[in-house]
Design a protein around this motif. Sequence first.
Motif, PDB file in Angstrom:
ATOM      1  N   PRO A 259       6.715 -29.108  69.586  1.00 44.01           N
ATOM      2  CA  PRO A 259       5.405 -29.119  69.129  1.00 44.01           C
ATOM      3  C   PRO A 259       5.183 -28.381  67.782  1.00 44.01           C
ATOM      4  CG  PRO A 259       6.265 -27.078  70.765  1.00 44.01           C
ATOM      5  CD  PRO A 259       7.511 -28.243  70.608  1.00 44.01           C
ATOM      6  N   ASP A 260       6.234 -27.710  67.127  1.00 42.46           N
ATOM      7  CA  ASP A 260       5.702 -27.129  65.866  1.00 42.46           C
ATOM      8  C   ASP A 260       6.240 -28.181  64.459  1.00 42.46           C
ATOM      9  OD1 ASP A 260       4.688 -25.009  66.908  1.00 42.46           O
ATOM     10  OD2 ASP A 260       6.784 -24.054  67.027  1.00 42.46           O
ATOM     11  N   LEU A 261       6.956 -29.281  65.081  1.00 44.99           N
ATOM     12  CA  LEU A 261       7.301 -30.381  64.144  1.00 44.99           C
ATOM     13  C   LEU A 261       6.347 -31.113  63.399  1.00 44.99           C
ATOM     14  CD1 LEU A 261       9.984 -30.898  62.432  1.00 44.99           C
ATOM     15  CD2 LEU A 261      10.653 -32.654  64.491  1.00 44.99           C
ATOM     16  N   LYS A 262       5.678 -30.855  62.316  1.00 50.07           N
ATOM     17  CA  LYS A 262       4.489 -31.445  61.742  1.00 50.07           C
ATOM     18  C   LYS A 262       4.844 -32.779  61.513  1.00 50.07           C
ATOM     19  CE  LYS A 262       0.552 -30.848  58.866  1.00 50.07           C
ATOM     20  NZ  LYS A 262       0.080 -30.146  58.009  1.00 50.07           N
ATOM     21  N   ALA A 263       5.828 -33.030  60.723  1.00 49.68           N
ATOM     22  CA  ALA A 263       6.343 -34.382  60.213  1.00 49.68           C
ATOM     23  C   ALA A 263       6.562 -35.578  61.141  1.00 49.68           C
ATOM     24  CB  ALA A 263       7.625 -33.959  59.443  1.00 49.68           C
TER      25      ALA A 263
END
Length: 87
Positions: A9-13
């Motif tokens: 969920p936090d891996l924006k790329a």
Amino acid sequence: QNYLDNFWPDLKAAHELFDSILQAQRERESESQENKGKEYPEHLPLEVLEAGIKSGRYIQGTLNVNKHRAQLEAFVRLQGFASKETG
């Protein structure tokens, strides 16, 4: 999308890459529908090409591409012309 949401969920790329791929796929599907299922849009209307071939402005032939050097070598074999082997 679910996989990314659940495990990253936090891996924006990765989310941006997924969105980019999804958008490209939607654009390709939209273009495909606009082109009535043709892989590539026609450059000139068929009537213009046929008239150009009849008038001699355009030529018609078979495209031959070297399978070992496809990016560099190809030629068009003209219809109605004898090849060197048969002449």
